[in-house]
Design a protein around this motif. Structure first.
Motif, PDB file in Angstrom:
ATOM      1  N   ARG A  33      36.335-112.027  -5.271  1.00  0.00           N
ATOM      2  CA  ARG A  33      37.481-112.613  -5.975  1.00  0.00           C
ATOM      3  C   ARG A  33      36.940-113.341  -7.198  1.00  0.00           C
ATOM      4  O   ARG A  33      36.024-114.159  -7.088  1.00  0.00           O
ATOM      5  CB  ARG A  33      38.216-113.566  -5.050  1.00  0.00           C
ATOM      6  N   CYS A  34      37.495-113.010  -8.379  1.00  0.00           N
ATOM      7  CA  CYS A  34      36.978-113.564  -9.635  1.00  0.00           C
ATOM      8  C   CYS A  34      38.109-114.018 -10.543  1.00  0.00           C
ATOM      9  O   CYS A  34      39.228-113.510 -10.471  1.00  0.00           O
ATOM     10  CB  CYS A  34      36.177-112.508 -10.395  1.00  0.00           C
ATOM     11  N   LEU A  35      37.791-114.941 -11.402  1.00  0.00           N
ATOM     12  CA  LEU A  35      38.640-115.287 -12.534  1.00  0.00           C
ATOM     13  C   LEU A  35      38.181-114.388 -13.666  1.00  0.00           C
ATOM     14  O   LEU A  35      36.989-114.360 -13.989  1.00  0.00           O
ATOM     15  CB  LEU A  35      38.461-116.759 -12.913  1.00  0.00           C
ATOM     16  N   LEU A  36      39.099-113.615 -14.233  1.00  0.00           N
ATOM     17  CA  LEU A  36      38.753-112.690 -15.303  1.00  0.00           C
ATOM     18  C   LEU A  36      39.258-113.210 -16.633  1.00  0.00           C
ATOM     19  O   LEU A  36      40.370-113.721 -16.729  1.00  0.00           O
ATOM     20  CB  LEU A  36      39.362-111.315 -15.039  1.00  0.00           C
ATOM     21  N   SER A  37      38.458-113.035 -17.638  1.00  0.00           N
ATOM     22  CA  SER A  37      38.849-113.393 -18.992  1.00  0.00           C
ATOM     23  C   SER A  37      38.544-112.212 -19.901  1.00  0.00           C
ATOM     24  O   SER A  37      37.404-111.761 -19.982  1.00  0.00           O
ATOM     25  CB  SER A  37      38.080-114.632 -19.465  1.00  0.00           C
ATOM     26  N   CYS A  38      39.576-111.695 -20.545  1.00  0.00           N
ATOM     27  CA  CYS A  38      39.429-110.607 -21.508  1.00  0.00           C
ATOM     28  C   CYS A  38      40.181-111.024 -22.752  1.00  0.00           C
ATOM     29  O   CYS A  38      41.404-111.120 -22.729  1.00  0.00           O
ATOM     30  CB  CYS A  38      40.017-109.317 -20.969  1.00  0.00           C
ATOM     31  N   ALA A  39      39.471-111.275 -23.800  1.00  0.00           N
ATOM     32  CA  ALA A  39      40.102-111.840 -24.985  1.00  0.00           C
ATOM     33  C   ALA A  39      39.995-110.911 -26.195  1.00  0.00           C
ATOM     34  O   ALA A  39      39.041-110.983 -26.956  1.00  0.00           O
ATOM     35  CB  ALA A  39      39.475-113.190 -25.315  1.00  0.00           C
ATOM     36  N   PRO A  40      40.976-110.026 -26.363  1.00  0.00           N
ATOM     37  CA  PRO A  40      40.969-109.182 -27.565  1.00  0.00           C
ATOM     38  C   PRO A  40      41.494-109.971 -28.764  1.00  0.00           C
ATOM     39  O   PRO A  40      42.150-110.995 -28.608  1.00  0.00           O
ATOM     40  CB  PRO A  40      41.930-108.054 -27.208  1.00  0.00           C
ATOM     41  N   VAL A  41      41.205-109.490 -29.937  1.00  0.00           N
ATOM     42  CA  VAL A  41      41.743-110.090 -31.157  1.00  0.00           C
ATOM     43  C   VAL A  41      43.128-109.496 -31.373  1.00  0.00           C
ATOM     44  O   VAL A  41      43.327-108.289 -31.257  1.00  0.00           O
ATOM     45  CB  VAL A  41      40.836-109.779 -32.365  1.00  0.00           C
TER      46      VAL A  41
ATOM     47  N   ASP B 275      27.888-104.941 -10.481  1.00  0.00           N
ATOM     48  CA  ASP B 275      27.543-105.062  -9.060  1.00  0.00           C
ATOM     49  C   ASP B 275      27.557-106.506  -8.575  1.00  0.00           C
ATOM     50  O   ASP B 275      27.807-106.772  -7.402  1.00  0.00           O
ATOM     51  CB  ASP B 275      26.167-104.456  -8.782  1.00  0.00           C
ATOM     52  N   ALA B 276      27.324-107.446  -9.480  1.00  0.00           N
ATOM     53  CA  ALA B 276      27.291-108.857  -9.098  1.00  0.00           C
ATOM     54  C   ALA B 276      28.670-109.392  -8.723  1.00  0.00           C
ATOM     55  O   ALA B 276      28.781-110.400  -8.019  1.00  0.00           O
ATOM     56  CB  ALA B 276      26.706-109.697 -10.231  1.00  0.00           C
ATOM     57  N   VAL B 277      29.730-108.718  -9.170  1.00  0.00           N
ATOM     58  CA  VAL B 277      31.087-109.199  -8.883  1.00  0.00           C
ATOM     59  C   VAL B 277      31.936-108.187  -8.120  1.00  0.00           C
ATOM     60  O   VAL B 277      33.072-108.484  -7.752  1.00  0.00           O
ATOM     61  CB  VAL B 277      31.818-109.632 -10.172  1.00  0.00           C
ATOM     62  N   THR B 278      31.416-107.004  -7.852  1.00  0.00           N
ATOM     63  CA  THR B 278      32.167-105.988  -7.126  1.00  0.00           C
ATOM     64  C   THR B 278      32.547-106.510  -5.737  1.00  0.00           C
ATOM     65  O   THR B 278      31.705-107.033  -5.012  1.00  0.00           O
ATOM     66  CB  THR B 278      31.342-104.700  -6.991  1.00  0.00           C
ATOM     67  N   GLY B 279      33.836-106.404  -5.407  1.00  0.00           N
ATOM     68  CA  GLY B 279      34.321-106.831  -4.102  1.00  0.00           C
ATOM     69  C   GLY B 279      34.507-108.328  -3.963  1.00  0.00           C
ATOM     70  O   GLY B 279      34.834-108.812  -2.875  1.00  0.00           O
TER      71      GLY B 279
ATOM     72  N   ILE C 168      34.194-114.521 -13.510  1.00  0.00           N
ATOM     73  CA  ILE C 168      33.598-115.714 -12.919  1.00  0.00           C
ATOM     74  C   ILE C 168      33.945-115.718 -11.438  1.00  0.00           C
ATOM     75  O   ILE C 168      35.116-115.863 -11.085  1.00  0.00           O
ATOM     76  CB  ILE C 168      34.106-116.988 -13.613  1.00  0.00           C
ATOM     77  N   PRO C 169      32.952-115.522 -10.556  1.00  0.00           N
ATOM     78  CA  PRO C 169      33.243-115.494  -9.115  1.00  0.00           C
ATOM     79  C   PRO C 169      33.875-116.813  -8.649  1.00  0.00           C
ATOM     80  O   PRO C 169      33.466-117.900  -9.076  1.00  0.00           O
ATOM     81  CB  PRO C 169      31.873-115.300  -8.479  1.00  0.00           C
TER      82      PRO C 169
END
Length: 97
Positions: free
Chosen positions: A71-79, A65-69, A94-95
């Motif tokens: 614009r954010c920088l997203l980081s998803c780091a799988p192995v 809810d803190a980032v819904t709607g 990160i908003p």
């Protein structure tokens, strides 16, 4: 997992048609339960998205809810590993506003 809503193939195609580059969802799987292995095993949404090289991030949680709607920088780091098709990861938003 056996009752998850997920997406139908038409919804996944709608996202493809509008230029989605990644699909992130807070339910356990991108496909609805009826298309998972305990259903008809067609994995329709997976097939539709992955055919266009669009990754899916499933099972998101936390403070969405803190980032819904926003614009954010997203980081998803799988192995990265050989022969893998899924892996737990930590998703960070990160908003930017």
């Amino acid at each position: 997992m056996e009752t998850g809503p997920g997406l139908c193939a038409e919804s996944a195609q709608w996202l493809v048609d509008r230029g989605a580059v990644t699909v992130m969802i807070d339910s356990p799987a991108i496909d609805s339960a009826v298309h998972m292995p305990y259903g008809d095993c067609t994995l329709e949404s997976h097939v539709t998205l992955f055919a266009q090289n669009i990754p899916a991030v499933e099972g998101l949680g936390g403070e969405l809810d803190a980032v819904t709607g926003r614009r954010c920088l997203l980081s998803c780091a799988p192995v990265r590993y050989i022969g893998g098709d899924a892996f737990p990861l930590r998703a960070l938003a990160i908003p930017l506003d």
